[in-house]
Design an enzyme around this catalytic site. Sequence first.
Site, PDB file in Angstrom:
ATOM      1  N   ASP A 193       5.875  -6.720  -5.369  1.00 24.42           N
ATOM      2  CA  ASP A 193       7.290  -7.055  -5.258  1.00 24.42           C
ATOM      3  C   ASP A 193       8.068  -6.336  -6.373  1.00 24.42           C
ATOM      4  O   ASP A 193       7.860  -6.654  -7.526  1.00 24.42           O
ATOM      5  CB  ASP A 193       7.515  -8.570  -5.319  1.00 24.42           C
ATOM      6  CG  ASP A 193       6.715  -9.252  -6.424  1.00 24.42           C
ATOM      7  OD1 ASP A 193       5.636  -8.748  -6.801  1.00 24.42           O
ATOM      8  OD2 ASP A 193       7.154 -10.308  -6.901  1.00 24.42           O
TER       9      ASP A 193
ATOM     10  N   GLU B 227       2.249  -3.732 -18.577  1.00 19.73           N
ATOM     11  CA  GLU B 227       1.949  -4.171 -17.207  1.00 19.73           C
ATOM     12  C   GLU B 227       1.758  -2.986 -16.264  1.00 19.73           C
ATOM     13  O   GLU B 227       0.942  -3.019 -15.354  1.00 19.73           O
ATOM     14  CB  GLU B 227       3.105  -5.048 -16.716  1.00 19.73           C
ATOM     15  CG  GLU B 227       2.974  -5.548 -15.295  1.00 19.73           C
ATOM     16  CD  GLU B 227       4.256  -6.178 -14.779  1.00 19.73           C
ATOM     17  OE1 GLU B 227       4.152  -7.067 -13.927  1.00 19.73           O
ATOM     18  OE2 GLU B 227       5.356  -5.786 -15.222  1.00 19.73           O
TER      19      GLU B 227
END
EC number: 3.2.1.28
Length: 626
Positions: free
Chosen positions: A380, A580
């Site tokens: 997402d 990340e």
Amino acid sequence: MKSYKLNNPNLLISTHTHNKLFLSSSPFNLLFSFPSFIYLKQQRSLFFFFFFFLCFSFTTSMLDSDTDTDSGPVVATTKLVTFLQRVQHTALRSYPKKQTPDPKSYIDLSLKRPYSLSTIESAFDDLTSESHDQPVPVETLEKFVKEYFDGAGEDLLHHEPVDFVSDPSGFLSNVENEEVREWAREVHGLWRNLSCRVSDSVRESADRHTLLPLPEPVIIPGSRFREVYYWDSYWVIKGLMTSQMFTTAKGLVTNLMSLVETYGYALNGARAYYTNRSQPPLLSSMVYEIYNVTKDEELVRKAIPLLLKEYEFWNSGKHKVVIRDANGYDHVLSRYYAMWNKPRPESSVFDEESASGFSTMLEKQRFHRDIATAAESGCDFSTRWMRDPPNFTTMATTSVVPVDLNVFLLKMELDIAFMMKVSGDQNGSDRFVKASKAREKAFQTVFWNEKAGQWLDYWLSSSGEESETWKAENQNTNVFASNFAPIWINSINSDENLVKKVVTALKNSGLIAPAGILTSLTNSGQQWDSPNGWAPQQEMIVTGLGRSSVKEAKEMAEDIARRWIKSNYLVYKKSGTIHEKLKVTELGEYGGGGEYMPQTGFGWSNGVILAFLEEYGWPSHLSIEA
């Protein structure tokens, strides 16, 4: 002659005439085909009656279309989550745009003792009513939050892992370069920073928290992600295996199994607002990785019934789709489908703004479901889920049959077959081997594109509730890293001719960048698009290519792994943290984009770095500097 009374009391018509009128195929025939014996005045009366009747019917149908609602499944959330959304809305309205706080930080708050939810709600009502529909002053809001809530993350306590050793015996023995080895020890040490346990207050008073109680300590991703996440945990466990932290790894699996036992599926994350969706199903792969090292048969026996429960979730209801091929064979596949049709609580303001252009409730609900479904995919957001990329409002995730989801489910079938064999259930094992072969056949028929040399996502023509016939034009021919995910499966990467085609396609795809594999070729501003690369996709493709017997595939795998390791090292030296995601178009740059700031920590990135170093090592003569 039998007669019937109509609205006009002076009008009598025969049975024959009545039937002729009311069995007419068109309302216009009815309006303009009056019997000749009906007087002109009466014809006018009838005309106006039917005219107004049609207008009323049309208006009613339009009103109904505005009030139609999405009938798909919705899992109810808690009263606390609903209230915290109100606080979140007020906060985002109060702060200046440049100082907008992370909306998730409000939905992660917990109630401060001794206040009850009703007491805090009442105080909040007073606070907002005093502002007379104007933004609440920031200082006033901050004072309110401090008085009535414990901060986000305060209900998750640091936990020192019982199996952590700063320099485990034999740790990364094939990393010969001392500089790389020292850095790898630092990455290994980050497990201590990310190790937490849920506070006792969460177990004792679950209704005061959005954090869910879990039986064992957790490894969180880091930064804003103050809870365990489902698919992240697989790559965390890959790293924990390298770090020889087997007890911690088993604890992560135990936590996820407890969620499956409670909800019937592993949640997106261990929060009350994540109960409406799952994430890519990798629990069986986690159990397999641990068993492969520890030979823990008890873990396997405990896992099997819960894996069967999860398997049923992904292969039934809205998740299940059937595609009929040209030969009339039905392929049972799966899609992502969140059980939610409202703004996501953790990002509700963002979702409401995104949906503001839709005019009907039905359109908004479908859009919100597709956003939540994209979150269930773990990716997402991405142009991969958009009908008209990069237009975010064309998000249609529920219409996509994704290649990688079905890769994970094929792996689950193979894992369950293996575990059943380990536990002595040969018949059960045979059933899942058969299921895996059926799904693998679908990879050849539904997803594979010979011209592209890739497996392509399939777009549904309908709602997916009925079987539909495969059409070549429904394959998404855009290039994504996920198009190469099936190479992760051993039965696929063992086919030399197929692997050679895939290697050629990947080489020519434009996805291989200086720092690793791009997520897509489209720079949309979304985080699961160019120029970003993510640890999970690097690991799946590298591992699949590396297991092949094809020399060029093995060389490509090692080259990609070294690019990824090197860029993570350079980012770490520059920023002092593991990120990340990376910007893979340049060496030594972390990624951005999406709906939140770049995050550090970082669970799955650490895991993949350690797994790659264990697999490929680092020669003493090879520099890791730019």
